[in-house]
Design a protein around this motif. Structure first.
Motif, mmCIF file in Angstrom:
data_model
loop_
_atom_site.group_PDB
_atom_site.id
_atom_site.type_symbol
_atom_site.label_atom_id
_atom_site.label_comp_id
_atom_site.label_asym_id
_atom_site.label_seq_id
_atom_site.Cartn_x
_atom_site.Cartn_y
_atom_site.Cartn_z
ATOM 1 N N LYS A 16 0.822 -1.203 0.000
ATOM 2 C CA LYS A 16 0.000 0.000 0.000
ATOM 3 C C LYS A 16 0.864 1.264 0.000
ATOM 4 C CE LYS A 16 -2.571 1.080 3.613
ATOM 5 N NZ LYS A 16 -3.694 1.080 4.566
ATOM 6 N N GLN A 17 2.066 1.181 0.546
ATOM 7 C CA GLN A 17 2.955 2.340 0.607
ATOM 8 C C GLN A 17 3.653 2.630 -0.722
ATOM 9 O OE1 GLN A 17 3.060 -0.094 3.152
ATOM 10 N NE2 GLN A 17 1.718 1.213 4.359
ATOM 11 N N GLU A 18 3.694 1.677 -1.630
ATOM 12 C CA GLU A 18 4.386 1.881 -2.906
ATOM 13 C C GLU A 18 3.466 2.601 -3.893
ATOM 14 O OE1 GLU A 18 6.863 -0.533 -6.354
ATOM 15 O OE2 GLU A 18 6.116 -1.612 -4.621
ATOM 16 N N GLU A 19 3.908 3.760 -4.338
ATOM 17 C CA GLU A 19 3.146 4.544 -5.309
ATOM 18 C C GLU A 19 3.668 4.221 -6.710
ATOM 19 O OE1 GLU A 19 0.594 6.699 -4.890
ATOM 20 O OE2 GLU A 19 0.560 6.291 -2.736
ATOM 21 N N LEU A 20 2.788 3.807 -7.586
ATOM 22 C CA LEU A 20 3.157 3.540 -8.969
ATOM 23 C C LEU A 20 2.745 4.723 -9.830
ATOM 24 C CD1 LEU A 20 2.101 -0.206 -9.317
ATOM 25 C CD2 LEU A 20 4.399 0.717 -9.019
ATOM 26 N N PRO A 21 3.446 4.942 -10.949
ATOM 27 C CA PRO A 21 3.093 6.062 -11.820
ATOM 28 C C PRO A 21 1.749 5.834 -12.514
ATOM 29 C CG PRO A 21 4.876 4.771 -12.768
ATOM 30 C CD PRO A 21 4.613 4.208 -11.406
ATOM 31 N N SER A 37 -6.898 -0.265 -2.483
ATOM 32 C CA SER A 37 -6.112 -0.803 -1.372
ATOM 33 C C SER A 37 -6.961 -1.752 -0.546
ATOM 34 C CB SER A 37 -5.615 0.332 -0.479
ATOM 35 O OG SER A 37 -4.706 1.141 -1.191
ATOM 36 N N TYR A 38 -6.319 -2.849 -0.123
ATOM 37 C CA TYR A 38 -6.936 -3.871 0.722
ATOM 38 C C TYR A 38 -5.925 -4.210 1.811
ATOM 39 C CZ TYR A 38 -9.819 -4.389 -3.454
ATOM 40 O OH TYR A 38 -10.649 -4.152 -4.524
ATOM 41 N N GLY A 39 -6.150 -3.741 3.021
ATOM 42 C CA GLY A 39 -5.181 -3.978 4.094
ATOM 43 C C GLY A 39 -3.845 -3.356 3.742
ATOM 44 N N ASP A 40 -2.776 -4.155 3.724
ATOM 45 C CA ASP A 40 -1.438 -3.676 3.388
ATOM 46 C C ASP A 40 -1.151 -3.746 1.889
ATOM 47 O OD1 ASP A 40 -0.911 -3.218 6.038
ATOM 48 O OD2 ASP A 40 0.092 -5.147 6.356
ATOM 49 N N THR A 41 -2.120 -4.157 1.097
ATOM 50 C CA THR A 41 -1.917 -4.417 -0.329
ATOM 51 C C THR A 41 -2.597 -3.357 -1.189
ATOM 52 O OG1 THR A 41 -1.834 -6.788 0.088
ATOM 53 C CG2 THR A 41 -2.338 -6.116 -2.152
ATOM 54 N N ARG A 42 -1.920 -2.998 -2.275
ATOM 55 C CA ARG A 42 -2.500 -2.115 -3.288
ATOM 56 C C ARG A 42 -2.549 -2.885 -4.607
ATOM 57 N NH1 ARG A 42 -2.163 3.796 -3.622
ATOM 58 N NH2 ARG A 42 -1.006 3.440 -1.712
ATOM 59 N N ILE A 43 -3.690 -2.816 -5.266
ATOM 60 C CA ILE A 43 -3.865 -3.425 -6.580
ATOM 61 C C ILE A 43 -4.038 -2.289 -7.580
ATOM 62 C CG2 ILE A 43 -5.314 -4.905 -8.026
ATOM 63 C CD1 ILE A 43 -3.965 -6.467 -5.798
ATOM 64 N N SER A 44 -3.172 -2.262 -8.597
ATOM 65 C CA SER A 44 -3.254 -1.246 -9.649
ATOM 66 C C SER A 44 -3.482 -1.960 -10.968
ATOM 67 C CB SER A 44 -1.960 -0.434 -9.714
ATOM 68 O OG SER A 44 -1.713 0.193 -8.476
#
Length: 89
Positions: A56-61, A74-81
């Motif tokens: 979740k802390q990693e920002e993708l372009p 975002s789901y918990g500690d996970t980010r889905i892009s």
């Protein structure tokens, strides 16, 4: 390591994909490199979606190479892009 294996797999390079799911180790910073490589390798069809799972802390372009982010959640500690493949004009 996909970064090494993708360029060596002759059979893989003859295929085009509609859906690719990427889930590298969260702290490895692989995702931007993988997204950039995928956008230029000829592996994606015109209707492709690339699903990238990160911390979740990693920002993708928003855009990277020929990929354009269409959604992120975002789901918990996970980010889905989710990225779409943009055709060059």
């Amino acid at each position: 390591d996909l970064r090494k294996g993708i360029s060596r797999s002759g059979r893989l390079l003859k295929e085009v994909f509609d859906l690719i799911f990427l889930d590298p180790p969260y702290t490895a910073d692989f995702m931007p490199v993988l997204l950039e490589e995928l956008s230029t390798m000829g592996l994606l069809s015109l209707k492709s979606r690339v699903v990238a799972e990160t911390s979740k802390q990693e920002e993708l372009p928003i855009s990277i190479g020929r990929l354009q982010m269409m959604d992120t959640r975002s789901y918990g500690d996970t980010r889905i892009s989710i990225y779409t493949f943009e055709v060059e004009k």
